[in-house]
Design a protein around this motif. Structure first.
Motif, PDB file in Angstrom:
ATOM      1  N   ILE A  51     -31.761   0.860  -4.835  1.00 19.63           N
ATOM      2  CA  ILE A  51     -32.091   0.018  -5.984  1.00 19.63           C
ATOM      3  C   ILE A  51     -32.411  -1.374  -5.461  1.00 19.63           C
ATOM      4  N   GLY A  52     -33.657  -1.798  -5.603  1.00 19.23           N
ATOM      5  CA  GLY A  52     -34.061  -3.125  -5.155  1.00 19.23           C
ATOM      6  C   GLY A  52     -34.852  -3.090  -3.870  1.00 19.23           C
ATOM      7  N   VAL A  61     -33.023   0.386 -13.886  1.00 22.24           N
ATOM      8  CA  VAL A  61     -31.894   1.324 -13.933  1.00 22.24           C
ATOM      9  C   VAL A  61     -31.074   1.026 -15.176  1.00 22.24           C
ATOM     10  N   THR A  62     -30.923   2.024 -16.042  1.00 20.84           N
ATOM     11  CA  THR A  62     -30.221   1.816 -17.309  1.00 20.84           C
ATOM     12  C   THR A  62     -28.871   2.514 -17.373  1.00 20.84           C
ATOM     13  N   LEU A  83     -27.777   3.363  -2.764  1.00 20.68           N
ATOM     14  CA  LEU A  83     -27.514   2.029  -2.238  1.00 20.68           C
ATOM     15  C   LEU A  83     -28.034   1.002  -3.230  1.00 20.68           C
ATOM     16  N   ASP A  84     -27.164   0.107  -3.654  1.00 22.97           N
ATOM     17  CA  ASP A  84     -27.577  -0.941  -4.584  1.00 22.97           C
ATOM     18  C   ASP A  84     -27.906  -2.200  -3.797  1.00 22.97           C
ATOM     19  N   ALA A  85     -29.192  -2.529  -3.743  1.00 26.94           N
ATOM     20  CA  ALA A  85     -29.666  -3.749  -3.094  1.00 26.94           C
ATOM     21  C   ALA A  85     -30.407  -4.611  -4.103  1.00 26.94           C
ATOM     22  N   TYR A 117     -29.473 -10.484  -7.261  1.00 24.26           N
ATOM     23  CA  TYR A 117     -28.852 -11.128  -8.419  1.00 24.26           C
ATOM     24  C   TYR A 117     -28.821 -10.209  -9.647  1.00 24.26           C
ATOM     25  N   GLY A 118     -29.643  -9.141  -9.657  1.00 23.30           N
ATOM     26  CA  GLY A 118     -29.586  -8.175 -10.754  1.00 23.30           C
ATOM     27  C   GLY A 118     -28.260  -7.442 -10.811  1.00 23.30           C
ATOM     28  N   ARG A 119     -27.638  -7.221  -9.639  1.00 24.62           N
ATOM     29  CA  ARG A 119     -26.284  -6.674  -9.518  1.00 24.62           C
ATOM     30  C   ARG A 119     -26.096  -5.452 -10.417  1.00 24.62           C
ATOM     31  N   VAL A 120     -26.989  -4.472 -10.233  1.00 25.89           N
ATOM     32  CA  VAL A 120     -27.094  -3.349 -11.159  1.00 25.89           C
ATOM     33  C   VAL A 120     -25.802  -2.548 -11.251  1.00 25.89           C
ATOM     34  N   LEU A 121     -25.290  -2.066 -10.134  1.00 28.96           N
ATOM     35  CA  LEU A 121     -24.109  -1.211 -10.204  1.00 28.96           C
ATOM     36  C   LEU A 121     -22.849  -2.003 -10.528  1.00 28.96           C
TER      37      LEU A 121
END
Length: 423
Positions: A16-17, A134-135, A164-166, A169-173
């Motif tokens: 992600i990202g 990602v919702t 992997l959450d990258a 600043y969105g900090r999705v997970l």
């Protein structure tokens, strides 16, 4: 790279990202022969701050197969930092440091830098799709799932073997899983822009970032990051109420504070803004944990400290460099202890940077930097941390940073007085 709808709902790794952490992780894993899907909400190129790299970054870019993309980009060379307060200047050369490794790096416009990195990751085999949000996320040790929505509103359920959450600043997970915790840093504000700098001072060293300190309020500081072709990033950071107290708009506030610092005012007397002044408030962030069943958090998606020592991209690339081999091992059937092999060692370096950030704002580090003379070996140790080598525990200022900064600051005459507010 693609903006087409995702056709496959099953892959090895979803990243992600598409920023530096995402590009580095995707590139390393794709080169291992894994199927990699990178999902990015925005479209590249896109503006971002965090433009002054640290030499430690170069090792991680090389490990990811991305270094040549950076070296051929004609970016401004960076070999250190200059600190200025009142009429006093201190230069730190990253080539003269305690730790082995790169002593030079680059100062980059992130729109171009990030775009180059993710293009290279795509060339190494990662599939990159822009315009994807990602919702929802369902962690699972074997088959984590993401629900994503494209710009047309179409929803797709994606399954991977690891996520992997990258997302920066969105900090999705962190948001999806309610992982946030107190970042243990005071909330601050940054005002920033890009300029044609028109600097004609022959003493100005374009190969170093310039960090200034407000002449009355030492908690307010400035950055001037020279780019190639006469452009620069210029920002000011301070307490939210303090920075907001002067001027009715971001542009007016930025100009007021620039005018308040003599060195910056003189250097930028001929500048021209080339983008609107932006602002970012309360940017510090942290999470309870950096991993869970089937996922791990990279870079700013997990923790962000402060821009004062340009540690953001370094931490992002370090986290990708550590996580990618662990993902490959796990997907190859090995048992990976994410806590001891990823979270603990990554956080050790982050804690070193945090200690330096705290020491900057409480005055200890400023008293050290602006002291007239230091033993060369101590300066080289400080230089190593500021160059990004915050994981080198052979360095006493990494092994016990708070203890050594406090002792050295006392020797430099530091007192615990509170910074005065500007008049």
């Amino acid at each position: 790279m693609s903006t087409d709808p995702i056709s496959s709902t099953d892959t090895d790794v979803i990243v992600i990202g598409a920023g530096p952490a995402g590009a580095a992780a995707a590139s390393r894993l794709a080169r291992e022969g894994l199927r990699i899907e990178v999902l990015e909400r925005d479209h590249f190129p896109r503006f971002s701050i965090g433009e002054s790299l640290l030499p430690q970054c170069m090792t991680h870019l090389d490990e990811a197969g991305l270094l040549s993309s950076v070296q051929t980009a004609d970016y401004q060379l960076k070999n250190g930092a200059v600190f200025t307060r009142d009429d006093h200047e201190t230069a730190i050369d990253f080539r003269d440091k305690f730790s082995a490794g790169w002593g030079t790096t680059y100062q980059v416009e992130r729109a171009d830098f990030d775009h180059r990195l993710i293009r290279a990751a795509s060339e190494h085999g990662a599939r990159v799709t822009f315009g994807m949000t990602v919702t929802d996320f369902h962690p699972d040790s074997e088959r984590p799932q993401l629900q994503v929505t494209d710009e047309a509103g179409k929803q797709t359920l994606l399954t991977a073997r690891f996520v992997l959450d990258a997302s920066g600043y969105g900090r999705v997970l962190a948001r999806q899983l309610s992982l946030s915790r107190d970042p243990r840093l005071e909330p601050r504000m940054a005002l920033f822009t890009h300029v044609e700098d028109h600097i004609d001072d022959t003493r100005f060293d374009r190969e170093k970032i310039l960090i200034g300190v407000h002449p009355q309020d030492t908690s307010v500081w400035y950055w001037l990051i020279p780019f190639a072709r006469g452009r620069a990033s210029v920002g000011v950071v301070g307490d939210i109420d303090t920075l907001s107290s002067r001027g009715e708009s971001p542009e007016a506030r930025w100009q007021h504070w620039i005018d308040d610092e003599p060195r910056f005012r003189k250097l930028l007397q001929g500048h021209r803004l080339i983008r609107p002044v932006g602002s970012l408030k309360g940017y510090a962030a942290d999470v309870e944990r950096l991993h869970g069943p089937g996922y791990a958090l990279l870079g700013n998606a997990g923790e962000f400290l402060d821009p004062v020592f340009s540690s953001g991209v370094t931490i992002a690339l370090r986290s990708a460099s550590m996580a990618a081999p662990l993902v490959a091992r796990q997907l190859d059937g090995e048992r990976v202890d994410w806590h001891t092999e990823f979270e603990l060692p990554l956080r050790r370096g982050i804690e070193t940077f945090r200690t330096f950030v705290n020491a900057w704002y409480d005055g200890r580090l400023q008293s050290i930097i602006f002291h007239d003379a230091h033993p060369r070996d101590l300066k080289r140790m400080i230089s190593s941390v500021l160059a990004g080598y915050a994981w080198d525990t052979d360095n006493p200022f990494v092994a016990s940073p708070d203890k050594h900064l406090t002792t050295l600051a006392q020797l430099c005459g530091h007192t615990h007085s509170t910074p005065a507010a500007p008049s």
